[in-house]
Design a protein around this motif. Sequence first.
Motif, PDB file in Angstrom:
ATOM      1  N   GLY A 155       0.902  -1.246  -0.016  1.00  0.00           N
ATOM      2  CA  GLY A 155      -0.008   0.045   0.013  1.00  0.00           C
ATOM      3  C   GLY A 155       0.749   1.467   0.025  1.00  0.00           C
ATOM      4  N   MET A 156       2.003   1.116   0.568  1.00  0.00           N
ATOM      5  CA  MET A 156       2.853   2.244   0.534  1.00  0.00           C
ATOM      6  C   MET A 156       3.924   2.260  -0.654  1.00  0.00           C
ATOM      7  N   ASP A 157       3.250   2.125  -1.920  1.00  0.00           N
ATOM      8  CA  ASP A 157       3.813   1.818  -3.167  1.00  0.00           C
ATOM      9  C   ASP A 157       5.109   0.941  -3.006  1.00  0.00           C
ATOM     10  N   ASN A 158       4.904  -0.241  -2.384  1.00  0.00           N
ATOM     11  CA  ASN A 158       6.032  -1.230  -2.481  1.00  0.00           C
ATOM     12  C   ASN A 158       7.114  -0.671  -1.949  1.00  0.00           C
ATOM     13  N   SER A 159       7.216   0.557  -0.852  1.00  0.00           N
ATOM     14  CA  SER A 159       8.276   0.926  -0.695  1.00  0.00           C
ATOM     15  C   SER A 159       8.621   0.533   0.943  1.00  0.00           C
ATOM     16  N   PRO A 160       9.796  -0.156   1.191  1.00  0.00           N
ATOM     17  CA  PRO A 160      10.136  -0.349   2.428  1.00  0.00           C
ATOM     18  C   PRO A 160      10.361   1.049   3.414  1.00  0.00           C
TER      19      PRO A 160
ATOM     20  N   PHE B 124       2.480   8.695  25.671  1.00  0.00           N
ATOM     21  CA  PHE B 124       3.210   7.590  25.810  1.00  0.00           C
ATOM     22  C   PHE B 124       4.516   7.531  25.508  1.00  0.00           C
ATOM     23  N   ASP B 125       5.043   6.349  25.986  1.00  0.00           N
ATOM     24  CA  ASP B 125       6.558   6.039  25.601  1.00  0.00           C
ATOM     25  C   ASP B 125       7.055   5.551  24.443  1.00  0.00           C
ATOM     26  N   GLY B 126       5.773   5.461  23.431  1.00  0.00           N
ATOM     27  CA  GLY B 126       6.231   4.842  22.322  1.00  0.00           C
ATOM     28  C   GLY B 126       5.098   3.904  21.640  1.00  0.00           C
ATOM     29  N   LEU B 127       5.344   3.019  20.889  1.00  0.00           N
ATOM     30  CA  LEU B 127       4.563   2.221  20.393  1.00  0.00           C
ATOM     31  C   LEU B 127       4.990   0.828  20.490  1.00  0.00           C
ATOM     32  N   HIS B 128       4.082  -0.353  20.974  1.00  0.00           N
ATOM     33  CA  HIS B 128       4.510  -1.833  21.107  1.00  0.00           C
ATOM     34  C   HIS B 128       3.883  -2.212  19.745  1.00  0.00           C
ATOM     35  N   PHE B 129       4.887  -2.487  18.899  1.00  0.00           N
ATOM     36  CA  PHE B 129       4.487  -3.032  17.537  1.00  0.00           C
ATOM     37  C   PHE B 129       4.625  -4.336  17.577  1.00  0.00           C
ATOM     38  N   MET B 130       3.595  -5.168  17.462  1.00  0.00           N
ATOM     39  CA  MET B 130       3.316  -6.581  17.298  1.00  0.00           C
ATOM     40  C   MET B 130       3.009  -7.112  16.001  1.00  0.00           C
ATOM     41  N   SER B 131       3.722  -8.065  15.607  1.00  0.00           N
ATOM     42  CA  SER B 131       3.437  -8.982  14.321  1.00  0.00           C
ATOM     43  C   SER B 131       2.803 -10.113  14.674  1.00  0.00           C
ATOM     44  N   MET B 132       1.625 -10.475  13.858  1.00  0.00           N
ATOM     45  CA  MET B 132       0.773 -11.538  14.054  1.00  0.00           C
ATOM     46  C   MET B 132       1.003 -12.597  12.783  1.00  0.00           C
ATOM     47  N   ALA B 133       2.198 -12.404  12.341  1.00  0.00           N
ATOM     48  CA  ALA B 133       2.682 -13.628  11.096  1.00  0.00           C
ATOM     49  C   ALA B 133       4.016 -13.458  11.162  1.00  0.00           C
ATOM     50  N   TRP B 134       4.700 -14.636  10.819  1.00  0.00           N
ATOM     51  CA  TRP B 134       6.027 -15.129  10.806  1.00  0.00           C
ATOM     52  C   TRP B 134       6.963 -14.634   9.307  1.00  0.00           C
ATOM     53  N   TYR B 135       7.685 -13.647   9.359  1.00  0.00           N
ATOM     54  CA  TYR B 135       8.016 -13.330   8.139  1.00  0.00           C
ATOM     55  C   TYR B 135       9.613 -13.870   7.646  1.00  0.00           C
ATOM     56  N   GLY B 136       9.495 -14.938   7.148  1.00  0.00           N
ATOM     57  CA  GLY B 136      10.757 -15.545   6.793  1.00  0.00           C
ATOM     58  C   GLY B 136      11.510 -14.734   5.728  1.00  0.00           C
ATOM     59  N   PRO B 137      12.571 -15.288   5.176  1.00  0.00           N
ATOM     60  CA  PRO B 137      13.548 -14.668   4.226  1.00  0.00           C
ATOM     61  C   PRO B 137      12.852 -14.157   3.138  1.00  0.00           C
ATOM     62  N   ALA B 138      11.521 -14.749   2.647  1.00  0.00           N
ATOM     63  CA  ALA B 138      10.816 -14.327   1.104  1.00  0.00           C
ATOM     64  C   ALA B 138      10.015 -13.063   1.455  1.00  0.00           C
ATOM     65  N   ARG B 139       9.791 -12.624   2.802  1.00  0.00           N
ATOM     66  CA  ARG B 139       8.587 -11.724   2.982  1.00  0.00           C
ATOM     67  C   ARG B 139       9.280 -10.574   3.739  1.00  0.00           C
ATOM     68  N   GLY B 140       8.420  -9.396   3.594  1.00  0.00           N
ATOM     69  CA  GLY B 140       8.995  -8.088   4.224  1.00  0.00           C
ATOM     70  C   GLY B 140      10.274  -7.576   3.698  1.00  0.00           C
ATOM     71  N   ALA B 141      10.324  -6.832   2.499  1.00  0.00           N
ATOM     72  CA  ALA B 141      11.494  -6.117   2.094  1.00  0.00           C
ATOM     73  C   ALA B 141      12.339  -5.294   3.128  1.00  0.00           C
ATOM     74  N   VAL B 142      13.718  -5.717   2.959  1.00  0.00           N
ATOM     75  CA  VAL B 142      14.699  -4.495   3.733  1.00  0.00           C
ATOM     76  C   VAL B 142      15.456  -4.085   2.666  1.00  0.00           C
ATOM     77  N   PRO B 143      15.522  -2.861   2.450  1.00  0.00           N
ATOM     78  CA  PRO B 143      16.616  -2.228   1.351  1.00  0.00           C
ATOM     79  C   PRO B 143      17.830  -2.634   1.714  1.00  0.00           C
ATOM     80  N   GLY B 144      18.811  -3.099   0.536  1.00  0.00           N
ATOM     81  CA  GLY B 144      20.026  -3.488   0.541  1.00  0.00           C
ATOM     82  C   GLY B 144      20.375  -4.921   0.908  1.00  0.00           C
ATOM     83  N   ILE B 145      19.077  -5.613   1.311  1.00  0.00           N
ATOM     84  CA  ILE B 145      19.411  -7.021   1.646  1.00  0.00           C
ATOM     85  C   ILE B 145      18.465  -7.747   0.627  1.00  0.00           C
ATOM     86  N   GLU B 146      19.048  -8.544  -0.323  1.00  0.00           N
ATOM     87  CA  GLU B 146      18.154  -9.371  -1.204  1.00  0.00           C
ATOM     88  C   GLU B 146      17.438 -10.656  -0.488  1.00  0.00           C
ATOM     89  N   LYS B 147      17.845 -11.294   0.354  1.00  0.00           N
ATOM     90  CA  LYS B 147      16.737 -12.002   1.220  1.00  0.00           C
ATOM     91  C   LYS B 147      17.038 -11.817   2.704  1.00  0.00           C
TER      92      LYS B 147
END
Length: 408
Positions: free
Chosen positions: A218-223, A242-265
């Motif tokens: 939704g963010m233009d495929n932009s990490p 507040f002292d910030g946000l507690h951000f919780m994932s409800m899914a396991w993101y393995g090497p093929a999911r969740g792009a990180v800039p500069g890291i292929e996998k």
Amino acid sequence: MKKLKNLSLLAIATFALTGCNCTKEQCQQSAKQQSQYDVAAIVWPAYHPEPRWKELGIFGDGKGEWQNVYEAKPKFKGHQQPLVPLWGYESEADPIVVARKIDAALAAGVNVFMYDWYWYEHKPFLEGALNDGFLKAPNNERMKFFLMWANHDVDGLWNNKLDRKTKKKVIWSADIAYDEFVNVIVPRWIEYFKKSNYYKIDNKPVLAIFDLPNMIRGMDNSPEKTRKALDYLRSECKKAGFDGLHFMSMAWYGPARGAVPGIEKPTPADVVKYYGFDSLSVYNMQGPYDDYNVWPQRAMKEWPKFMEAYPTFHPVASTGWDNNPRFLPKDITNVAKNKSPKTYEKVLRMVKKWADENIKTQRKLIIINAWNEWTEDGYLEPDKRFGYGYLNATARVFGAHGQKTEEK
């Protein structure tokens, strides 16, 4: 202690008020033990007359997905369908209805509701159960709650008149653009976070997300844009006191999911670090779901790797699985057979033991799937088959009044 199989939660609540058969010291020790845990049950907020059901062309009876529940038929010998709620097909947008649910949950040791939260096509969806039901219930401040942003696309899954192939067609995309996220979604969430009974960890409101890749999409495929949006949310949380946000994932993101800039996998640890996840849970114990006696043990074998990547893993106990009510009679889906309150209680004790051994924080958050996932056969609410069995089993493990004896 006598067996609680057929005892209603109203009786349990009365028992709690009038006293138990333990000594004062035993009761104090029990209360101290229970204060170590937060038990959150997932709420699927679909059982009310949401106006947008008409846009999807389903649930014309006006009762939301209750219609799938009472229209269900058994598909094979021994198939336990339809499921019949003991409290009836009540609207969860009715605050008096929800008030009873809150009392029953608290009597069983469930002190948090995790509400699935939806936003599609620039509009909210299924907020009525939370806004009109829970938050207007006269006793709502006794119960904590938090949001799980269920940002999956909407297809034909809920329509029991469609075959498997037709179901897969996307009707509503879950995409939310950066500007809408910052200008519309964040202020809406902040208002929830400000509620006195919104669930927080270390003075940080907890927000869970179902599908990080869909947020990135939704963010233009932009990490980079996605992380910027999350950083903005964190800054707004701090502005709100507040002292910030507690951000919780409800899914396991393995090497093929969740792009990180500069890291292929990227590894899961890379994803956690880049997007700033504070913890992980999972919406359901991982499948296959064929036999409830072996399903939990298989799922728990995956948990050590979750602990390696995420700062904290909140374990989950599932009550069952059967989503056949959402499918045509010819389409038979997997069922977790051999489920019962007795087997569930054993699983819940396993999960509690795991939390005791692996979670080092002062309070331990445990997720239960679910409070009311009737069309997935995952619910704590009483039904005509087991009565109050699941709530009573939960009370024996997490209730605050000495109900610790495992039912024989």
